[in-house]
Design an enzyme around this catalytic site. Structure first.
Site, short mmCIF file in Angstrom:
data_model
loop_
_atom_site.label_atom_id
_atom_site.label_comp_id
_atom_site.label_asym_id
_atom_site.label_seq_id
_atom_site.Cartn_x
_atom_site.Cartn_y
_atom_site.Cartn_z
N GLN A 1 -94.28 26.26 7.21
CA GLN A 1 -93.81 27.02 7.47
C GLN A 1 -93.72 28.26 8.52
OE1 GLN A 1 -95.89 28.94 4.01
NE2 GLN A 1 -95.23 31.20 4.06
N SER B 1 -96.43 33.54 10.83
CA SER B 1 -97.79 33.83 11.21
C SER B 1 -97.61 33.86 12.88
CB SER B 1 -98.61 33.47 11.60
OG SER B 1 -98.88 33.51 9.66
N GLU C 1 -94.01 31.68 -3.02
CA GLU C 1 -95.79 31.20 -2.33
C GLU C 1 -96.72 31.56 -3.17
OE1 GLU C 1 -96.96 32.27 1.67
OE2 GLU C 1 -97.91 30.49 2.10
C1 LIG Z 1 -106.22 28.00 5.45
C2 LIG Z 1 -104.91 28.72 6.14
C3 LIG Z 1 -103.87 28.42 6.16
C4 LIG Z 1 -103.11 28.92 6.52
N1 LIG Z 1 -101.32 28.60 6.99
C5 LIG Z 1 -100.17 29.47 6.87
C6 LIG Z 1 -98.72 28.52 7.77
O1 LIG Z 1 -98.74 27.61 7.00
N2 LIG Z 1 -97.42 29.43 7.66
C7 LIG Z 1 -98.55 30.37 8.37
O2 LIG Z 1 -96.78 31.21 8.92
N3 LIG Z 1 -99.30 31.37 7.97
C8 LIG Z 1 -100.21 30.50 7.77
N4 LIG Z 1 -101.47 31.15 7.51
C9 LIG Z 1 -101.73 32.42 7.80
C10 LIG Z 1 -101.71 33.72 7.50
O3 LIG Z 1 -100.89 33.93 6.73
C11 LIG Z 1 -102.10 34.76 8.06
O4 LIG Z 1 -103.58 34.86 8.33
C12 LIG Z 1 -102.63 36.12 7.38
O5 LIG Z 1 -101.51 36.83 7.25
C13 LIG Z 1 -103.75 37.56 7.95
O6 LIG Z 1 -102.44 37.42 9.07
P1 LIG Z 1 -103.17 37.86 10.67
O7 LIG Z 1 -104.74 36.59 10.55
O8 LIG Z 1 -103.11 37.88 11.86
O9 LIG Z 1 -105.08 38.62 10.03
P2 LIG Z 1 -104.63 40.26 10.46
O10 LIG Z 1 -103.41 40.87 9.93
O11 LIG Z 1 -103.99 40.58 11.72
O12 LIG Z 1 -105.36 41.02 9.90
C14 LIG Z 1 -106.61 41.41 9.78
C15 LIG Z 1 -107.96 42.30 8.76
O13 LIG Z 1 -106.37 43.25 8.68
C16 LIG Z 1 -106.47 43.57 7.88
N5 LIG Z 1 -105.52 44.35 7.31
C17 LIG Z 1 -104.01 44.18 8.60
N6 LIG Z 1 -103.18 44.72 7.65
C18 LIG Z 1 -103.64 46.09 6.54
C19 LIG Z 1 -102.78 46.98 5.92
N7 LIG Z 1 -102.38 47.17 6.21
N8 LIG Z 1 -103.87 47.35 5.08
C20 LIG Z 1 -105.07 46.97 4.80
N9 LIG Z 1 -105.97 46.07 5.60
C21 LIG Z 1 -104.82 45.24 6.48
C22 LIG Z 1 -106.28 41.85 7.14
O14 LIG Z 1 -106.33 42.24 5.31
C23 LIG Z 1 -107.58 41.14 7.48
O15 LIG Z 1 -108.74 41.84 7.05
C24 LIG Z 1 -102.53 30.21 7.19
C25 LIG Z 1 -103.54 30.99 6.64
C26 LIG Z 1 -104.91 30.51 6.78
C27 LIG Z 1 -106.06 30.80 7.13
#
Ligand SMILES: Cc1cc2nc3c(=O)[nH]c(=O)nc-3n(C[C@H](O)[C@H](O)[C@H](O)COP(=O)(O)OP(=O)(O)OC[C@H]3O[C@@H](n4cnc5c(N)ncnc54)[C@H](O)[C@@H]3O)c2cc1C
Length: 390
Positions: free
Chosen positions: A127, A130, A245
Site C-alpha cells: 500500500q 505515505s 484497514e
Molecule cells: C509498522 C508501520 C507500518 C506502516 N505501513 C505502511 C504502509 O504499508 N503503507 C503506507 O503508506 N504507510 C505505512 N506506514 C506509515 C504510517 O501510515 C504513517 O507513519 C502514519 O500515517 C503517520 O505519518 P507520519 O509518520 O508521516 O507522521 P506525521 O503525520 O508527520 O505525524 C507526526 C506526529 O504529529 C501528529 N499529528 C499529525 N497530524 C496531526 C493532527 N492533525 N492533529 C494532531 N496530531 C497530529 C501525529 O499523531 C504524530 O504524533 C506504516 C507505519 C508503521 C509504523
C-alpha cells in the site's frame, strides 16, 4: 447487540475448524522473519491452500471467489486462525484492503485479472500511501503521475511501505491534478512492482525486522488501464481503503493478546524476582489483573464495532475507537510484561527474544494505520460531532 451466534454462524465456524484440523501445516514455518524470501514462499503456499479450500477472501462476494461471509463470520474466521496459531496470511493487504477496493471501484477487466491472484497468493500487495512529508495528512502527497499516451508516468517517493520488498503489486496514490484542491487531484494506480524505474530500499526497524521500505519512482510507466476508479477521485478510494484497514487490523486480535497475557501469567509464576516468584509481588499481580480487565474491554469494544459494521454494511469511524484502544492496550500489556519479567526479558536469548520483540514492535502500533492523535480527531469530529480544532 445480540452476541448469540446463529445456526449459520455456528456451522460456518465448525466447517472452518474441521478444515483447519485437516489442513493446518503440521510444523511451524521456518525462518520466521519479515525479510526472509523462504518464509514468504511458505506464506504464499499457505495462502494457496486457504484459497483451494475456499477459505480465502471469505468476506468477498461469491461471484469474486469469496464466501459472502458476514462481519461476524469474518470475525469468527480470524478468531479460529488465531486460536490454532495458523501462519499469518501473506495476502492480508490484498485480501483486506486492495481486493475490497477493486471490488468496489475496479473495472471488469481489473476484477477478472487481480482478484483471483490475490486470493491464491500469486500476488502479494503493498500500500503506497505515505510519503516523507505526507503521513497523517496523506492528501498532501506529491508523488505525481502525468498521462503520456497510454501510460501514466510516475515520479516521486513513498516511505514506510510494508511488504514492498516482497510485493508483486502496489496500490499507489498519486497526484494527477496539481492545480486542484489537495483532496481533488489524487488518483489511484495499480502498479507492477517489477516496473522499470521503480526501486525499493528496505528500512530496518528497531525490532530487527526490515518489514517496511522506501520506494523511489523515476519515470515509471504505468498503463492507463491500471487507473483504479475515476481520474482525480482517488481520495474516495483512499477513505474506503483506510476504513477497511482499521476494521481489519482490529479483528481477531483478542485471541492473540489473550495468548500473550496467558504466557505472561505462566512465565510470572516461574520467574523469580527478589527471591520469590514474580506473581508473589502485589504490584505485579495488580498489573496482570489490570491487563486482564482491559483485554475484556477490548473484546466488548470489538463486539460493538462488529455490531455497527453489521448494521451499517461498511466500516465507519467506530473502527477508530477499536484501533486506538487495541494499539494502546498492547503497548501497556507488553510494558507490564517487561516490568514483571525484569531486565533479562530484554535479552534475545530469553524465551527466544519474544518479549523484547513484542515490546519493540508494539511501538509502531500507535503510528501504523493512522496515529492515535488522528484516531482521536476522527472520534472527536465524526463520532462525537465536536468542531474541528484547526
Ligand atoms: C509498522 C508501520 C507500518 C506502516 N505501513 C505502511 C504502509 O504499508 N503503507 C503506507 O503508506 N504507510 C505505512 N506506514 C506509515 C504510517 O501510515 C504513517 O507513519 C502514519 O500515517 C503517520 O505519518 P507520519 O509518520 O508521516 O507522521 P506525521 O503525520 O508527520 O505525524 C507526526 C506526529 O504529529 C501528529 N499529528 C499529525 N497530524 C496531526 C493532527 N492533525 N492533529 C494532531 N496530531 C497530529 C501525529 O499523531 C504524530 O504524533 C506504516 C507505519 C508503521 C509504523
Amino acid at each position: 447487540m445480540d452476541l448469540k451466534l446463529t445456526e449459520e454462524e455456528q456451522k460456518f465456524r465448525e466447517d472452518f475448524r474441521t478444515w483447519l484440523k485437516e489442513n493446518l501445516p503440521k510444523e511451524p514455518l521456518t525462518g520466521r522473519s519479515e525479510d526472509d524470501p523462504n518464509y514468504w514462499n511458505q506464506l504464499r503456499g499457505w495462502q494457496k491452500k486457504l484459497a483451494e479450500g475456499g477459505w480465502a477472501g471469505v468476506s468477498w462476494p461469491d461471484e469474486f471467489g469469496g464466501r459472502g461471509a458476514t462481519p461476524i463470520e469474518e470475525a469468527l474466521y480470524l478468531e479460529e486462525l488465531a486460536v490454532c496459531d495458523a501462519p499469518e496470511r501473506a495476502g492480508v493487504i490484498g485480501e483486506g484492503l486492495v481486493g475490497p477496493t477493486i471490488i468496489a471501484e475496479g473495472s471488469q477487466k481489473q476484477k477478472e485479472f487481480f482478484l483471483p491472484r490475490i486470493l491464491d497468493g500469486t500476488d502479494i500487495w503493498c500500500q503506497g500511501f505515505s510519503e516523507p512529508d505526507s503521513g497523517s495528512d496523506v492528501a498532501s502527497l506529491s508523488t505525481k503521475a502525468v498521462l503520456d499516451g497510454e501510460h501514466y508516468v510516475v515520479n516521486g517517493q513513498k516511505i514506510w511501505t510494508s511488504f514492498a520488498h516482497m510485493a508483486d503489486w502496489c496500490l499507489l496514490l498519486v497526484r494527477t491534478d496539481p492545480n486542484a484542491p489537495k483532496h481533488k487531484g489524487i488518483s489511484c494506480l495499480l502498479v507492477d512492482m517489477k516496473s522499470e524505474g521503480l526501486s525499493v530500499r528496505p528500512l530496518r526497524q528497531m525490532s530487527g525486522d526490515a518489514g517496511f521500505n522506501e520506494m523511489f519512482f523515476s519515470d515509471v510507466r504505468v498503463p492507463a488501464t491500471n487507473l483504479l476508479g475515476q481520474l482525480n477521485e482517488g481520495w474516495k478510494i483512499t477513505i474506503t481503503a483506510l476504513m477497511n484497514e482499521r476494521a481489519n487490523l482490529g479483528s481477531g486480535l483478542y485471541v492473540g493478546f489473550k495468548k500473550t497475557l496467558n504466557e505472561l501469567i505462566e512465565r510470572s509464576k516461574t520467574i523469580r524476582r527478589n527471591g520469590s516468584p514474580a506473581t508473589k509481588d502485589p504490584i505485579n499481580r495488580q498489573k496482570i489483573a489490570q491487563a486482564y480487565l482491559e483485554l475484556e474491554i477490548l473484546k466488548l469494544n470489538s463486539n460493538r464495532a462488529l455490531s455497527q459494521i453489521t448494521n451499517n454494511a461498511t466500516p465507519g469511524p467506530e473502527g477508530s475507537i477499536l484501533k486506538l484502544y487495541w494499539s494502546e492496550f498492547n503497548q501497556r500489556l507488553v510494558q507490564s510484561a517487561m516490568e514483571i519479567l525484569g531486565e533479562q526479558a530484554q535479552l534475545k536469548d530469553f524465551d527466544q527474544g519474544k518479549w523484547i520483540y513484542r515490546y519493540l514492535r508494539s511501538r509502531g502500533n500507535t503510528i501504523e494505520a493512522g496515529t492515535s492523535e488522528i484516531q482521536r480527531n476522527i472520534i472527536a469530529q465524526r463520532v462525537l460531532g465536536l468542531p474541528r480544532s484547526y
